[in-house]
Design a protein around this motif. Structure first.
Motif, PDB file in Angstrom:
ATOM      1  N   UNK A   1      17.962   5.609   8.288  1.00 27.77           N
ATOM      2  CA  UNK A   1      16.543   5.645   7.951  1.00 27.77           C
ATOM      3  C   UNK A   1      16.332   5.086   6.539  1.00 27.77           C
ATOM      4  N   UNK A   2      16.113   3.772   6.457  1.00 28.04           N
ATOM      5  CA  UNK A   2      15.900   3.113   5.161  1.00 28.04           C
ATOM      6  C   UNK A   2      14.523   3.427   4.595  1.00 28.04           C
ATOM      7  N   UNK A   3      13.599   3.872   5.441  1.00 31.01           N
ATOM      8  CA  UNK A   3      12.223   4.120   5.000  1.00 31.01           C
ATOM      9  C   UNK A   3      12.029   5.493   4.374  1.00 31.01           C
ATOM     10  N   UNK A   4      13.035   6.361   4.432  1.00 30.96           N
ATOM     11  CA  UNK A   4      12.916   7.708   3.884  1.00 30.96           C
ATOM     12  C   UNK A   4      12.959   7.699   2.366  1.00 30.96           C
ATOM     13  N   UNK A   5      12.197   8.606   1.757  1.00 33.18           N
ATOM     14  CA  UNK A   5      12.183   8.742   0.294  1.00 33.18           C
ATOM     15  C   UNK A   5      13.382   9.568  -0.160  1.00 33.18           C
ATOM     16  N   UNK A   6      13.806   9.318  -1.375  1.00 34.97           N
ATOM     17  CA  UNK A   6      14.894  10.090  -1.973  1.00 34.97           C
ATOM     18  C   UNK A   6      14.275  11.286  -2.685  1.00 34.97           C
ATOM     19  N   UNK A   7      14.696  12.476  -2.323  1.00 38.86           N
ATOM     20  CA  UNK A   7      14.175  13.711  -2.895  1.00 38.86           C
ATOM     21  C   UNK A   7      15.110  14.245  -3.973  1.00 38.86           C
ATOM     22  N   UNK A   8      14.609  15.122  -4.865  1.00 40.96           N
ATOM     23  CA  UNK A   8      15.467  15.688  -5.920  1.00 40.96           C
ATOM     24  C   UNK A   8      16.670  16.469  -5.401  1.00 40.96           C
ATOM     25  N   UNK A   9      16.578  17.027  -4.199  1.00 42.61           N
ATOM     26  CA  UNK A   9      17.712  17.792  -3.669  1.00 42.61           C
ATOM     27  C   UNK A   9      18.872  16.902  -3.233  1.00 42.61           C
ATOM     28  N   UNK A  10      18.662  15.573  -3.161  1.00 47.73           N
ATOM     29  CA  UNK A  10      19.722  14.644  -2.793  1.00 47.73           C
ATOM     30  C   UNK A  10      20.527  14.161  -3.995  1.00 47.73           C
ATOM     31  N   UNK A  11      20.123  14.510  -5.209  1.00 44.76           N
ATOM     32  CA  UNK A  11      20.791  14.026  -6.421  1.00 44.76           C
ATOM     33  C   UNK A  11      22.223  14.542  -6.458  1.00 44.76           C
TER      34      UNK A  11
ATOM     35  N   UNK B   1       0.839  -1.169   0.000  1.00 48.31           N
ATOM     36  CA  UNK B   1       0.000   0.000   0.000  1.00 48.31           C
ATOM     37  C   UNK B   1       0.893   1.243   0.000  1.00 48.31           C
ATOM     38  N   UNK B   2       0.520   2.230  -0.762  1.00 45.43           N
ATOM     39  CA  UNK B   2       1.340   3.428  -0.860  1.00 45.43           C
ATOM     40  C   UNK B   2       0.851   4.510   0.100  1.00 45.43           C
ATOM     41  N   UNK B   3       1.682   5.469   0.303  1.00 43.63           N
ATOM     42  CA  UNK B   3       1.342   6.588   1.179  1.00 43.63           C
ATOM     43  C   UNK B   3       0.396   7.526   0.431  1.00 43.63           C
ATOM     44  N   UNK B   4      -0.546   8.115   1.137  1.00 46.41           N
ATOM     45  CA  UNK B   4      -1.510   8.997   0.481  1.00 46.41           C
ATOM     46  C   UNK B   4      -0.825  10.260  -0.042  1.00 46.41           C
ATOM     47  N   UNK B   5      -1.365  10.804  -1.117  1.00 46.01           N
ATOM     48  CA  UNK B   5      -0.744  11.940  -1.797  1.00 46.01           C
ATOM     49  C   UNK B   5      -0.766  13.195  -0.934  1.00 46.01           C
ATOM     50  N   UNK B   6      -1.829  13.404  -0.182  1.00 43.18           N
ATOM     51  CA  UNK B   6      -1.929  14.637   0.592  1.00 43.18           C
ATOM     52  C   UNK B   6      -0.907  14.686   1.722  1.00 43.18           C
ATOM     53  N   UNK B   7      -0.390  13.529   2.169  1.00 46.04           N
ATOM     54  CA  UNK B   7       0.646  13.515   3.211  1.00 46.04           C
ATOM     55  C   UNK B   7       2.020  13.844   2.638  1.00 46.04           C
ATOM     56  N   UNK B   8       2.271  13.483   1.402  1.00 45.59           N
ATOM     57  CA  UNK B   8       3.568  13.723   0.793  1.00 45.59           C
ATOM     58  C   UNK B   8       4.559  12.623   1.135  1.00 45.59           C
ATOM     59  N   UNK B   9       5.752  12.669   0.569  1.00 46.33           N
ATOM     60  CA  UNK B   9       6.746  11.622   0.843  1.00 46.33           C
ATOM     61  C   UNK B   9       7.316  11.751   2.246  1.00 46.33           C
ATOM     62  N   UNK B  10       7.630  10.595   2.852  1.00 43.95           N
ATOM     63  CA  UNK B  10       8.224  10.603   4.188  1.00 43.95           C
ATOM     64  C   UNK B  10       9.729  10.753   4.074  1.00 43.95           C
TER      65      UNK B  10
END
Length: 93
Positions: free
Chosen positions: A27-37, A1-10
């Motif tokens: 924190x393996x559960x954290x999402x990779x954001x564009x600022x980490x590229x 199950x995915x996270x709801x859109x209104x909450x945003x990425x964790x």
């Protein structure tokens, strides 16, 4: 199950506090954001850290997807023949 859109990425708050190019991540559960590229991360897999360079294709995925926690199978090594020499049979007269 995915996270709801209104909450945003964790994303864990400790990732925003660090302004390093290289850092260690538990924190393996954290999402990779564009600022980490372009940054280098060392992700904890339960035993040690696995190195990773973050690219654009990884944005939106979790850090844990790139650090395997399982060992590779070594079944092929057991199937190899032993290195013991076979002695030739002597003929009896």
């Amino acid at each position: 199950m995915t996270r709801s859109i209104w909450k945003g990425p964790f994303v864990d708050t400790c990732l925003f506090k660090q302004k390093k190019i290289r850092w260690r991540i538990w924190s393996r559960r954290s999402c990779i954001l564009p600022q980490f590229v372009g940054c280098y991360a060392r992700i904890y897999n339960g035993k040690g850290f696995v190195g990773l360079k973050i690219t654009e294709e990884m944005v939106g995925h979790k850090f844990g997807e790139f650090a395997s926690t399982r060992k590779t199978s070594s079944l092929g090594k057991r199937a190899l023949p032993s290195k013991t020499k076979i002695k030739p049979i002597k003929k009896v007269r």
